[in-house]
Design a protein around this motif. Sequence first.
Motif, PDB file in Angstrom:
ATOM      1  N   GLY A   1      -0.363   5.178  -0.816  1.00  0.00           N
ATOM      2  CA  GLY A   1      -1.226   4.915   0.306  1.00  0.00           C
ATOM      3  C   GLY A   1      -1.303   5.926   1.485  1.00  0.00           C
ATOM      4  O   GLY A   1      -0.621   6.866   1.672  1.00  0.00           O
ATOM      5  N   ARG A   2      -2.511   5.761   1.994  1.00  0.00           N
ATOM      6  CA  ARG A   2      -3.004   6.663   2.981  1.00  0.00           C
ATOM      7  C   ARG A   2      -2.078   6.779   4.348  1.00  0.00           C
ATOM      8  O   ARG A   2      -1.562   5.568   4.545  1.00  0.00           O
ATOM      9  CB  ARG A   2      -4.386   6.387   3.719  1.00  0.00           C
ATOM     10  CG  ARG A   2      -4.618   5.050   4.009  1.00  0.00           C
ATOM     11  CD  ARG A   2      -6.092   4.705   4.261  1.00  0.00           C
ATOM     12  NE  ARG A   2      -6.581   5.678   5.416  1.00  0.00           N
ATOM     13  CZ  ARG A   2      -7.932   5.631   6.094  1.00  0.00           C
ATOM     14  NH1 ARG A   2      -8.849   4.870   5.290  1.00  0.00           N
ATOM     15  NH2 ARG A   2      -8.323   6.497   6.824  1.00  0.00           N
ATOM     16  N   THR A   3      -1.903   7.915   4.932  1.00  0.00           N
ATOM     17  CA  THR A   3      -0.971   7.758   6.089  1.00  0.00           C
ATOM     18  C   THR A   3      -1.518   8.411   7.306  1.00  0.00           C
ATOM     19  O   THR A   3      -0.791   8.915   8.196  1.00  0.00           O
ATOM     20  CB  THR A   3       0.397   8.983   5.810  1.00  0.00           C
ATOM     21  OG1 THR A   3      -0.291  10.011   5.217  1.00  0.00           O
ATOM     22  CG2 THR A   3       1.131   8.592   4.335  1.00  0.00           C
ATOM     23  N   ASP A   4      -2.646   8.212   7.173  1.00  0.00           N
ATOM     24  CA  ASP A   4      -3.607   8.865   8.604  1.00  0.00           C
ATOM     25  C   ASP A   4      -3.831   7.559   9.521  1.00  0.00           C
ATOM     26  O   ASP A   4      -4.804   7.755  10.451  1.00  0.00           O
ATOM     27  CB  ASP A   4      -4.789   9.659   8.196  1.00  0.00           C
ATOM     28  CG  ASP A   4      -5.772   8.709   7.409  1.00  0.00           C
ATOM     29  OD1 ASP A   4      -5.524   7.623   6.816  1.00  0.00           O
ATOM     30  OD2 ASP A   4      -6.938   9.008   7.459  1.00  0.00           O
ATOM     31  N   LEU A   5      -3.435   6.263   9.366  1.00  0.00           N
ATOM     32  CA  LEU A   5      -3.478   5.238  10.015  1.00  0.00           C
ATOM     33  C   LEU A   5      -2.466   5.231  11.058  1.00  0.00           C
ATOM     34  O   LEU A   5      -1.390   6.178  10.857  1.00  0.00           O
ATOM     35  CB  LEU A   5      -3.721   4.111   9.302  1.00  0.00           C
ATOM     36  CG  LEU A   5      -4.749   4.048   8.248  1.00  0.00           C
ATOM     37  CD1 LEU A   5      -4.854   2.818   7.343  1.00  0.00           C
ATOM     38  CD2 LEU A   5      -6.387   4.328   9.029  1.00  0.00           C
ATOM     39  N   TYR A   6      -2.438   4.302  11.879  1.00  0.00           N
ATOM     40  CA  TYR A   6      -1.650   3.874  13.176  1.00  0.00           C
ATOM     41  C   TYR A   6      -0.137   3.961  12.403  1.00  0.00           C
ATOM     42  O   TYR A   6       0.183   2.915  11.667  1.00  0.00           O
ATOM     43  CB  TYR A   6      -2.059   2.740  13.687  1.00  0.00           C
ATOM     44  CG  TYR A   6      -0.868   2.206  14.769  1.00  0.00           C
ATOM     45  CD1 TYR A   6      -0.746   2.640  16.020  1.00  0.00           C
ATOM     46  CD2 TYR A   6       0.143   1.073  14.563  1.00  0.00           C
ATOM     47  CE1 TYR A   6       0.050   2.300  16.882  1.00  0.00           C
ATOM     48  CE2 TYR A   6       0.953   0.653  15.079  1.00  0.00           C
ATOM     49  CZ  TYR A   6       0.892   1.376  16.497  1.00  0.00           C
ATOM     50  OH  TYR A   6       1.969   0.845  17.462  1.00  0.00           O
TER      51      TYR A   6
ATOM     52  N   LYS B   1       5.529  12.234   5.151  1.00  0.00           N
ATOM     53  CA  LYS B   1       6.676  12.455   4.994  1.00  0.00           C
ATOM     54  C   LYS B   1       7.810  11.624   4.797  1.00  0.00           C
ATOM     55  O   LYS B   1       8.359  11.280   3.627  1.00  0.00           O
ATOM     56  CB  LYS B   1       7.286  13.458   6.057  1.00  0.00           C
ATOM     57  CG  LYS B   1       8.821  13.916   5.905  1.00  0.00           C
ATOM     58  CD  LYS B   1       9.330  14.605   6.882  1.00  0.00           C
ATOM     59  CE  LYS B   1      10.695  15.052   6.800  1.00  0.00           C
ATOM     60  NZ  LYS B   1      11.618  15.745   8.202  1.00  0.00           N
ATOM     61  N   THR B   2       7.268  10.353   5.560  1.00  0.00           N
ATOM     62  CA  THR B   2       8.146   9.093   5.400  1.00  0.00           C
ATOM     63  C   THR B   2       7.664   8.256   4.052  1.00  0.00           C
ATOM     64  O   THR B   2       8.795   7.759   3.503  1.00  0.00           O
ATOM     65  CB  THR B   2       7.913   8.195   6.440  1.00  0.00           C
ATOM     66  OG1 THR B   2       8.262   8.701   7.871  1.00  0.00           O
ATOM     67  CG2 THR B   2       8.681   7.018   6.450  1.00  0.00           C
ATOM     68  N   LEU B   3       6.474   8.375   3.709  1.00  0.00           N
ATOM     69  CA  LEU B   3       6.125   7.450   2.723  1.00  0.00           C
ATOM     70  C   LEU B   3       6.668   8.484   1.414  1.00  0.00           C
ATOM     71  O   LEU B   3       7.071   7.644   0.533  1.00  0.00           O
ATOM     72  CB  LEU B   3       4.565   7.670   2.548  1.00  0.00           C
ATOM     73  CG  LEU B   3       3.877   7.085   1.349  1.00  0.00           C
ATOM     74  CD1 LEU B   3       3.969   5.531   1.511  1.00  0.00           C
ATOM     75  CD2 LEU B   3       2.522   7.545   0.944  1.00  0.00           C
TER      76      LEU B   3
ATOM     77  N   ASP C   1       0.822  -1.196  -0.021  1.00  0.00           N
ATOM     78  CA  ASP C   1      -0.019  -0.126  -0.044  1.00  0.00           C
ATOM     79  C   ASP C   1       0.826   1.353   0.268  1.00  0.00           C
ATOM     80  O   ASP C   1       0.366   2.342   0.580  1.00  0.00           O
ATOM     81  CB  ASP C   1      -0.848   0.004   1.288  1.00  0.00           C
ATOM     82  CG  ASP C   1      -2.145  -1.095   1.152  1.00  0.00           C
ATOM     83  OD1 ASP C   1      -2.055  -1.611   0.075  1.00  0.00           O
ATOM     84  OD2 ASP C   1      -2.965  -1.105   1.993  1.00  0.00           O
ATOM     85  N   THR C   2       2.204   1.116  -0.495  1.00  0.00           N
ATOM     86  CA  THR C   2       3.058   2.224  -0.567  1.00  0.00           C
ATOM     87  C   THR C   2       2.829   3.160  -2.055  1.00  0.00           C
ATOM     88  O   THR C   2       2.364   4.218  -1.832  1.00  0.00           O
ATOM     89  CB  THR C   2       4.630   1.868  -0.525  1.00  0.00           C
ATOM     90  OG1 THR C   2       4.774   1.167   0.471  1.00  0.00           O
ATOM     91  CG2 THR C   2       5.315   3.129  -0.702  1.00  0.00           C
ATOM     92  N   LEU C   3       2.533   2.113  -3.109  1.00  0.00           N
ATOM     93  CA  LEU C   3       2.339   2.833  -4.263  1.00  0.00           C
ATOM     94  C   LEU C   3       1.084   2.416  -4.943  1.00  0.00           C
ATOM     95  O   LEU C   3       1.019   1.225  -5.095  1.00  0.00           O
ATOM     96  CB  LEU C   3       3.610   2.997  -5.140  1.00  0.00           C
ATOM     97  CG  LEU C   3       3.632   3.360  -6.494  1.00  0.00           C
ATOM     98  CD1 LEU C   3       3.301   5.009  -6.679  1.00  0.00           C
ATOM     99  CD2 LEU C   3       4.863   3.177  -7.468  1.00  0.00           C
ATOM    100  N   PHE C   4       0.075   2.871  -5.501  1.00  0.00           N
ATOM    101  CA  PHE C   4      -0.911   2.692  -6.349  1.00  0.00           C
ATOM    102  C   PHE C   4      -0.932   3.217  -7.640  1.00  0.00           C
ATOM    103  O   PHE C   4      -0.197   4.204  -7.955  1.00  0.00           O
ATOM    104  CB  PHE C   4      -2.236   2.873  -5.760  1.00  0.00           C
ATOM    105  CG  PHE C   4      -2.538   2.375  -4.387  1.00  0.00           C
ATOM    106  CD1 PHE C   4      -2.428   1.274  -4.012  1.00  0.00           C
ATOM    107  CD2 PHE C   4      -2.794   3.185  -3.237  1.00  0.00           C
ATOM    108  CE1 PHE C   4      -2.661   0.582  -2.774  1.00  0.00           C
ATOM    109  CE2 PHE C   4      -3.121   2.853  -2.219  1.00  0.00           C
ATOM    110  CZ  PHE C   4      -2.881   1.556  -1.721  1.00  0.00           C
TER     111      PHE C   4
END
Length: 210
Positions: free
Chosen positions: A157-162, A167-169, A149-152
């Motif tokens: 990928g969404r980054t608002d989960l746990y 920035k890291t993505l 789920d890094t690249l579609f």
Amino acid sequence: SLHDALPIFGPIMTNCYIVYDTDTKEAMVVDPAWDYPAIDKALTSHGLTLKFIFLTHGHADHIGALQELRQRKNVPVYVGAGDADLISNSHNNLSLFMGQAIECTSADHLVKDGDELTLGHLHFTVLETPGHTPGGLSLYGEGVVFSGDTLFRYSVGRTDLYGGSSKTLLHSLETKLMTLPDNTLVLPGHGPATSIGDERRGNPFLDGGW
């Protein structure tokens, strides 16, 4: 040569991939989503021997069949160190919120950037691609990258989960995935396949479109 197949599973439409060497019939499953019987049927119908399971990350929609698959086939599981706690914690892996708590025993092997995995005559390299989750991985080899789920296709990928971080993505995308050859086939955790070149040219998130 490499072959991958399997339909889409689960309420969130997660891609589960079976990858095998056509000579040795040795196989791996990337992200065993929801349906153990379908995975087992695909392995059996192609005469495959499952050697290991690779998790791009530990979210519930990617591990629904993990525990049954690993126990019935008695195979090791590879996951990133940063996601080891996700597969064993139904709160962190989000399964608790999806109506069915999924808690798996810890993975057998924690892999890191640059680790090599061999499947018959096929060779793959582990890429650490955190951002969607703390220990997110991609797996690259044989002209293909499993991006989780890094690249579609034209998305990320969404980054608002746990444990997520935009920035890291972005750093993972720029320093790991976008360094791969343009003709690399991208097989993501959700949605259709794409290529690194298409994403380099057309993905709005790679141009600051957050």
